[in-house]
Design an enzyme around this catalytic site. Structure first.
Site, PDB file in Angstrom:
ATOM      1  N   GLY A  55       0.824  -1.203   0.000  1.00 49.95           N
ATOM      2  CA  GLY A  55       0.000   0.000   0.000  1.00 49.95           C
ATOM      3  C   GLY A  55       0.853   1.246   0.000  1.00 49.95           C
ATOM      4  N   HIS A 212      -0.221   1.137   9.528  1.00 48.35           N
ATOM      5  CA  HIS A 212      -1.506   1.406   8.881  1.00 48.35           C
ATOM      6  C   HIS A 212      -2.477   2.084   9.823  1.00 48.35           C
ATOM      7  CE1 HIS A 212       0.056  -2.074   6.398  1.00 48.35           C
ATOM      8  NE2 HIS A 212       0.033  -1.047   5.591  1.00 48.35           N
TER       9      HIS A 212
END
Lengths: 544, 544
Positions: A55, A212
């Site tokens: 990501g 995250h």
């Protein structure tokens, strides 16, 4: 109003890739291709291609680490979202030559599966692909699937180094696995992150976070940087020492998770090095390497040090995002050579000059309150007091027979020292510049006027005080012009100059530049007034 | 609780110097000497020493820029406070050899006076010292004394380059003055800064700030990064084009004033390069070079580009804080090579396999609600729907005669493609990994069982799903063990395995690992149940 420098949140990944594409020797996936990826421009198919990704939101990991000696390519998902199998596979196809490809994957299910399937499919296409998973987090000791954190970039560096050196895929993969199994990382934040487009409250300090923005292992309240480092080191060293033995020499990576100032990173570096002593044989960073957007925090990664790892971590690489490393050393210092005192009174004496000085200092001390009052109307009201400080110092030195009144250069040096140290504020420095430069000119044989003119020029240069600025220069400048006609003439010129400052209502330097015209009108500048007083007193006392 | 990583505010400058001293080839002033300064370790007296400094709080300027090719030394005041004359002078003494010393000073009265007096006094000691003042701010057009901002580091770089090359003091000073007269800087912040030890509210967005946290020229409300860049560029280009002519090729420095994330800096870079087009011939940064502690903002510095300046700005230097530069280019792209569709149905047909597949997909579609219900007790309740998506795709392909039922490797590749694209979630990827790896093994001649075993191994590797984990592996693994005795035997083993998952109440991977024992007890894993259903239906339909 947005609180960060983003445009459309949806465009952020594409914009980040555009920045790289325009400034670095890389190619990026074509717009509209459905893939976000960065590929080094000059790839040698005879070298193993080290590829990473995941990501976005962790920049410079991984897109900013593409380049010679590090990654051959990075596959970028949306923020905090794994890239698709097809995206990974298309990049593997793009960069994999005869030497094969190593995929370095952070240990998250989505990344493992998508990179894993891409590897399987690439193999069916005849490409030689290996996968190394990095799982360096030690925040959750019972978790059999530790998260991949900043230790990943050390794996990149070692693998990239070996690949550039021409090692084969098995060798590169084995070395990468060795580093991956050795790295341990612990992170701490003061605030959580906000993604582009998000706004709102942030969580407060936590220990043991992932990348995250998930909550940390526990909330904390560190008293400062030193305690924050201690909070990170306690569990981290427990793991590292448990695995490798207490006292094992270490490589340390100090990673900014996105929101630290340079000043904080320096303080954290000091605290880390103080806490670990000489166990740190190599320090990578401090730098933002694996960020969590703007999370205000840091992570510390430790890895056992050996010469092979050190050689791989210290070789130069092309991507400027790699911060390099240092070998921490003891502090090397120098002793500042402070100025010697002037050789007080070592020069000749001149009774006329002494009389002039005595009268001048007396006049300034007498005028203290009046000068303060003048200053109070246009400034902070301490001009008389400041000047009196210098006058007192000069008068005391004169009484103690410490002034070389018969030797202009020596006298100026002595006076420069006195006003710099005892007069305070910028006036003391300005006067000291004048006297110091004059002393220099006199030493080189200039006459009295030329020496003072040289001094005044330096005041103009360093202080940018020029005639018409409502400063002492407005009296000094005309006085010097008249000095060849004697001190009395100079005093007269100074007086006219000082009085004229009351008419100067627009100035461009000094504090008067901030004042309105109606405030300035009619108020004589106290510095110029002091110059006139000095010369008038001198002329009277010496019949100059 | 502190909101930043500092210890004692009073100790911050000393700690920052300690960090440099321990990690870089520099010496720092001895503790207790009353001086804060950093001096390069190996100085050549035959080279001009380029020295800068000022208040602290702007790191890496200036202490972090000490090193080969940049500064010989930096004199550091307390935060936002000029260093003393004595401090500057002691550093000048330390570094000035026969070639002399250039002092690069930002245009603040305190710095000018203190560095100026130090220069005057150094000259009286026989040292050859020149002073260059940088005044690059264009935020206050009527101010005749513009502030020194980030353009200062470009002066450092050019002077440091020439000094290293052996240029004499006059040449170095002239080049530095030329750059100083050419640089123009404009800054913008979203929040003001807080000094170490300070806490409290920050001002909101402003345009035209200095580096000492003074209010900006005006408050602004930019809608995003692009508008922020436009706000900075409008007045900046007016000055630059007015001075040098519209269209002059430029060097640009994009400076982080302390609080920007790497992602924001990348977006700002894109916006700056889009706005300036190909006028930017050289880009320095983006990087934190002249910060205002943690001010969340940026400044843009422009300087006319010429080959001499470019050569000086691009030469490598030792300090890692120097971010290097790039020559902005047009975006170079690659077209991701997407996967070709499988050659649907190109292989042989086998009616038994087709019958097995038909029965299996039918059984899965029939069980959709039951599997969803099982999943709802331990997960998000969509397992049956997810599986049905894959089953539908397979059934449709079978009816359309697009499956190579008589060619195990081709069939597995076809099925892998279907489940990856149509099944969704991680299950589709896991199943695709199994089928892709099995296809590879079968292509290389493995028997049915060995191929499936190879696939299952890959699932374990990439997904870390192992027996006992309440996943489909709990049925697949025993089934493969029994497959040599036929599909019926495998189906029986799968059934026992699936039923057994109801007793597995502690798992270490997958979402079940987050659930409590009492929630899991008695609930069969829907993935394992699906495997049992497939094999039971297959065995019944094919009399296997």
């Amino acid at each position: 109003m947005p609180t960060r420098f983003f445009d459309s949140a949806e465009q952020t990944v594409a914009q980040m890739l555009e920045a790289l594409a325009r400034t670095r020797p890389v190619r990026v996936s074509a717009e509209g291709s459905g893939v976000h990826a960065v590929v080094a421009r000059d790839l040698d198919p005879a070298r193993v291609a080290v590829v990473s990704g995941g990501g976005s939101g962790h920049e410079p990991a991984h897109a900013g680490l593409v380049g010679d000696g590090l990654l051959a390519a990075a596959v970028c998902g949306e923020f905090f979202a794994s890239p698709s199998v097809e995206a990974v596979l298309s990049v593997v196809r793009e960069v994999t030559g005869a030497a094969g490809c190593l995929l370095v994957v952070k240990n998250y299910t989505g990344d493992r599966l998508n990179f894993g399937l891409a590897a399987e499919r690439a193999r069916t296409e005849g490409l030689d692909v290996e996968v190394v998973v990095v799982a360096d987090d030690v925040a959750l000791p019972d978790n059999p699937q530790p998260r991949g954190l900043a230790g990943t970039v050390l794996v990149h560096k070692v693998a990239g180094h070996l690949a550039r050196d021409g090692a084969d895929l098995a060798t590169v993969a084995a070395a990468a696995r060795e580093v991956a199994s050795g790295v341990a990382t612990m992170s701490l934040s003061l605030t959580s992150a906000l993604l582009p487009g998000q706004d709102g409250d942030r969580r407060t300090a936590e220990l043991g976070l992932g990348i995250h923005n998930e909550p940390g292992a526990r909330e904390i309240e560190p008293s400062g940087a030193e305690e924050a480092v201690a909070l990170v080191l306690e569990p981290l060293l427990a793991v590292v020492d448990g695995r490798h033995g207490a006292g094992t020499p270490l490589v340390a990576l100090l990673n900014d998770t996105g929101g630290c100032s340079t000043q904080e990173l320096a303080v954290l570096t000091t605290d880390v090095l103080r806490a670990l002593g000489d166990r740190v044989r190599l320090l990578v960073g401090p730098a933002a390497l694996m960020t969590s957007v703007d999370m205000h925090g840091f992570s510390l990664t430790l890895l056992p040090h050996d010469d092979v790892v050190a050689a791989a971590l210290t070789s130069p690489v092309e991507p400027p995002a790699w911060p390099g490393s240092s070998v921490p050393a003891s502090v090397s210092t120098f002793d500042p050579r402070h100025s010697a005192e002037p050789d007080w009174g070592a020069g000749a004496r001149d009774e006329t000059v002494a009389a002039g000085l005595r009268a001048a200092t007396g006049a300034l001390l007498d005028a203290r309150t009046r000068l303060d009052d003048l200053d109070a109307r246009v400034g902070d009201g301490d001009a008389g007091t400041t000047i009196a400080g210098g006058a007192t110092a000069v008068a005391e030195a004169l009484e103690a027979d410490r002034l070389s009144t018969g030797d202009p250069a020596r006298l100026a040096t002595e006076l420069a020292s006195l006003v710099e140290q005892r007069m305070g504020g910028s006036s003391g420095v300005v006067l000291s510049i004048l006297l110091t430069a004059a002393a220099g000119a006199w030493t080189e044989g200039a006459d009295v006027t030329a020496g003072l003119r040289a001094g005044l020029d330096r005041v103009g240069e360093h202080g940018d005080a020029r005639a018409g600025g409502r400063t002492m220069v407005d009296a000094l400048d005309p006085a010097l012009g008249a000095l060849t006609d004697g001190v009395r003439a100079a005093a007269g010129a100074a007086r006219r100059g000082a009085d004229g400052t009351a008419e100067v209502t627009t100035t461009v330097v000094g504090r008067s530049s901030y004042l309105r015209e109606d405030v300035l009108r009619g108020v004589v500048d106290p510095g110029a007034e002091a110059v006139a007083l000095v010369l008038e007193a001198w002329a009277t006392a010496t019949d100059g």
